[in-house]
Design an enzyme around this catalytic site. Structure first.
Site, PDB file in Angstrom:
ATOM      1  N   ASP A 112      -6.949 -17.595 -30.549  1.00 52.43           N
ATOM      2  CA  ASP A 112      -8.387 -17.784 -30.318  1.00 52.43           C
ATOM      3  C   ASP A 112      -9.186 -18.078 -31.587  1.00 52.43           C
ATOM      4  O   ASP A 112     -10.366 -18.413 -31.509  1.00 52.43           O
ATOM      5  CB  ASP A 112      -8.971 -16.543 -29.603  1.00 52.43           C
ATOM      6  N   GLU A 199      -2.643  -5.019 -39.632  1.00 55.69           N
ATOM      7  CA  GLU A 199      -2.490  -5.819 -40.854  1.00 55.69           C
ATOM      8  C   GLU A 199      -1.929  -4.949 -41.975  1.00 55.69           C
ATOM      9  O   GLU A 199      -1.001  -5.342 -42.698  1.00 55.69           O
ATOM     10  CB  GLU A 199      -3.851  -6.402 -41.269  1.00 55.69           C
TER      11      GLU A 199
HETATM   12  C1  UGA Z   1      -7.849  -8.381 -34.087  1.00 58.51           C
HETATM   13  C2  UGA Z   1      -6.925  -9.150 -35.014  1.00 58.51           C
HETATM   14  O1  UGA Z   1      -7.532 -10.389 -35.369  1.00 58.51           O
HETATM   15  C3  UGA Z   1      -5.604  -9.363 -34.294  1.00 58.51           C
HETATM   16  O2  UGA Z   1      -4.753 -10.172 -35.060  1.00 58.51           O
HETATM   17  C4  UGA Z   1      -4.978  -7.993 -34.031  1.00 58.51           C
HETATM   18  O3  UGA Z   1      -3.754  -8.148 -33.312  1.00 58.51           O
HETATM   19  C5  UGA Z   1      -5.932  -7.179 -33.179  1.00 58.51           C
HETATM   20  O4  UGA Z   1      -7.242  -7.123 -33.741  1.00 58.51           O
HETATM   21  C6  UGA Z   1      -5.354  -5.780 -33.045  1.00 58.51           C
HETATM   22  O5  UGA Z   1      -5.817  -4.893 -33.769  1.00 58.51           O
HETATM   23  O6  UGA Z   1      -4.400  -5.611 -32.287  1.00 58.51           O
HETATM   24  P1  UGA Z   1      -8.641  -9.498 -31.655  1.00 58.51           P
HETATM   25  O7  UGA Z   1      -9.451 -10.732 -31.683  1.00 58.51           O
HETATM   26  O8  UGA Z   1      -9.292  -8.239 -31.204  1.00 58.51           O
HETATM   27  O9  UGA Z   1      -8.011  -9.303 -33.059  1.00 58.51           O
HETATM   28  O10 UGA Z   1      -7.261  -9.703 -30.824  1.00 58.51           O
HETATM   29  P2  UGA Z   1      -6.918 -10.820 -29.746  1.00 58.51           P
HETATM   30  O11 UGA Z   1      -7.321 -12.167 -30.250  1.00 58.51           O
HETATM   31  O12 UGA Z   1      -7.449 -10.376 -28.434  1.00 58.51           O
HETATM   32  O13 UGA Z   1      -5.330 -10.750 -29.708  1.00 58.51           O
HETATM   33  C7  UGA Z   1      -4.514 -11.133 -30.798  1.00 58.51           C
HETATM   34  C8  UGA Z   1      -3.395 -12.069 -30.332  1.00 58.51           C
HETATM   35  O14 UGA Z   1      -2.598 -11.398 -29.345  1.00 58.51           O
HETATM   36  C9  UGA Z   1      -3.923 -13.361 -29.688  1.00 58.51           C
HETATM   37  O15 UGA Z   1      -3.151 -14.460 -30.122  1.00 58.51           O
HETATM   38  C10 UGA Z   1      -3.745 -13.103 -28.195  1.00 58.51           C
HETATM   39  O16 UGA Z   1      -3.500 -14.272 -27.428  1.00 58.51           O
HETATM   40  C11 UGA Z   1      -2.522 -12.183 -28.166  1.00 58.51           C
HETATM   41  N1  UGA Z   1      -2.505 -11.278 -26.980  1.00 58.51           N
HETATM   42  C12 UGA Z   1      -3.613 -10.564 -26.612  1.00 58.51           C
HETATM   43  C13 UGA Z   1      -1.342 -11.177 -26.225  1.00 58.51           C
HETATM   44  O17 UGA Z   1      -0.331 -11.826 -26.532  1.00 58.51           O
HETATM   45  N2  UGA Z   1      -1.342 -10.342 -25.119  1.00 58.51           N
HETATM   46  C14 UGA Z   1      -2.437  -9.635 -24.731  1.00 58.51           C
HETATM   47  O18 UGA Z   1      -2.364  -8.902 -23.707  1.00 58.51           O
HETATM   48  C15 UGA Z   1      -3.611  -9.748 -25.508  1.00 58.51           C
HETATM   49 MN    MN Z   2      -8.852 -12.739 -31.551  1.00 64.30          MN
END
Ligand code: UGA
Ligand code: MN
Length: 253
Positions: A112, A199
Site C-alpha cells: 500500500d 522493524e
Molecule cells: C506498519 C508497517 O509499515 C508494516 O510494515 C508493519 O508490518 C506493520 O505496521 C506492523 O506493525 O505489523 P501498516 O500500514 O499498519 O504498517 O500495515 P499494513 O500495510 O496493513 O500491512 C503490511 C503488509 O502486510 C502489507 O503489504 C499488507 O498487504 C500485508 N498484510 C496485511 C497481509 O499480508 N495480511 C493481512 O492480513 C494484513
Molecule cells: Mn501499510
C-alpha cells in the site's frame, strides 16, 4: 546489485489496484526481482495473472497467517502484527535459493505504500544495512534518521511515536544487503513482540545503530511514503450481491 523487494499481500477489494500501481513503478527499476507473498492458503488467480502479465522478474509464493494471528474484520490494525508470516517465507526462499555469489539488497515493500523510482538508486547503495526517511508515518510528515551528510553516519532519529524502539523507523525505511541476510541466517520476524516493533525485531538481529548507512542525501530526501488506501464503501454492491446481480460477475476488478 539486484533489488529483491518482498511484498506481503492479501485479498481485498483494492488489492489489484495496489499491485498494479506497485508493478508499474517497479518496471522503472533496473535489476529488480519482486517477491510477492500472498497471505492465503493457495495462490490466487488474480495475483498469478497480474504477475504473469507484469513484465517483471518475480517469485510468487503463498504463506497464510495462522488464524490465531489474523486480524478480525473489526479489529484495529495495530492489534496484531501484519506481514510476519509472509516476510519470513520470503527470507526462507532467499536463503534457500540465493548464495554468496549473488549481489543483492533486500527491501520490504508493503503493497500500500508509494515508492519513488529514485528510492531504488538508494537501495542499490546499501553495503550492509541502509536507512532513509519515510514520509507520512509515525504521526509525522517525515520520520527519519538524523545523519551526517558527509559520512552517512546515523547519529539519532526524529521519531516521536515509540521513540524508545531499538530502531525507531518504519519497514519502508531500510534495506539489508543479501550477504547480511545470508550471514545472519536465523534472523526472522516474530509474532509475540510489542506492536510497532517488527522493524526493530529484524534489525536488532542483523545490525547495530552505529553500523547504519544513512542514505538519500544524508537522510534529507523522501522517496517513499507510508500511504494507506481507504477501504472503498461497497454498500450498493452488497445489495446487488444479495440479489445475485453483483456488478463484477465474470469481471476481475
Ligand atoms: C506498519 C508497517 O509499515 C508494516 O510494515 C508493519 O508490518 C506493520 O505496521 C506492523 O506493525 O505489523 P501498516 O500500514 O499498519 O504498517 O500495515 P499494513 O500495510 O496493513 O500491512 C503490511 C503488509 O502486510 C502489507 O503489504 C499488507 O498487504 C500485508 N498484510 C496485511 C497481509 O499480508 N495480511 C493481512 O492480513 C494484513
Ligand atoms: Mn501499510
Amino acid at each position: 546489485p539486484t533489488i529483491y523487494a518482498i511484498t506481503p499481500t492479501f485479498t481485498r477489494p483494492v488489492q489489484k489496484a495496489e499491485l498494479t500501481r506497485l508493478s508499474q513503478t517497479f518496471l522503472l527499476v533496473p535489476n529488480f526481482h519482486w517477491i510477492v507473498v500472498e497471505d492465503s492458503i493457495k495462490k490466487t488467480p488474480l495475483v498469478t495473472n497480474l504477475l504473469a502479465s507484469s513484465g517483471l522478474t518475480y517469485t510468487h509464493i503463498n504463506a497464510p497467517t495462522p488464524p490465531h494471528y489474523k486480524l478480525g474484520k473489526n479489529d484495529p490494525n495495530w492489534k496484531k502484527p501484519r506481514g510476519v508470516e509472509q516476510r519470513n517465507a520470503a527470507l526462507r526462499w532467499i536463503r534457500n535459493n540465493l548464495n554468496e555469489s549473488h549481489n543483492g539488497v533486500i527491501y520490504f515493500a508493503d503493497d500500500d505504500n508509494t515508492y519513488s523510482r529514485f528510492l531504488f538508486k538508494e537501495i542499490a547503495k546499501v553495503k550492509r544495512v541502509g536507512v532513509w526517511p519515510v514520509g507520512l508515518v509515525g504521526g509525522l510528515m517525515v520520520e527519519r534518521p538524523i545523519c551526517d551528510k558527509a559520512t552517512g553516519k546515523v547519529t539519532g532519529f526524529n521519531a516521536v511515536w515509540k521513540p524508545d524502539r531499538p530502531f525507531p523507523i518504519d519497514m519502508a525505511g531500510f534495506g539489508i544487503n543479501l550477504k547480511v541476510i545470508l550471514e545472519k541466517k536465523d534472523a526472522l520476524f516474530a509474532y509475540e513482540i510489542q506492536s510497532g516493533f517488527q522493524e526493530s525485531e529484524i534489525l536488532k538481529q542483523v545490525t547495530h545503530r552505529d553500523e547504519l548507512e544513512g542514505l538519500a542525501d544524508g537522510c534529507s530526501k523522501v522517496y517513499v511514503w507510508h500511504t494507506r488506501t481507504q477501504p472503498p464503501v461497497l454498500n450498493t454492491e452488497t445489495l446487488l450481491i444479495k440479489k445475485g446481480k453483483s456488478s463484477n460477475q465474470g469481471i476481475e476488478v
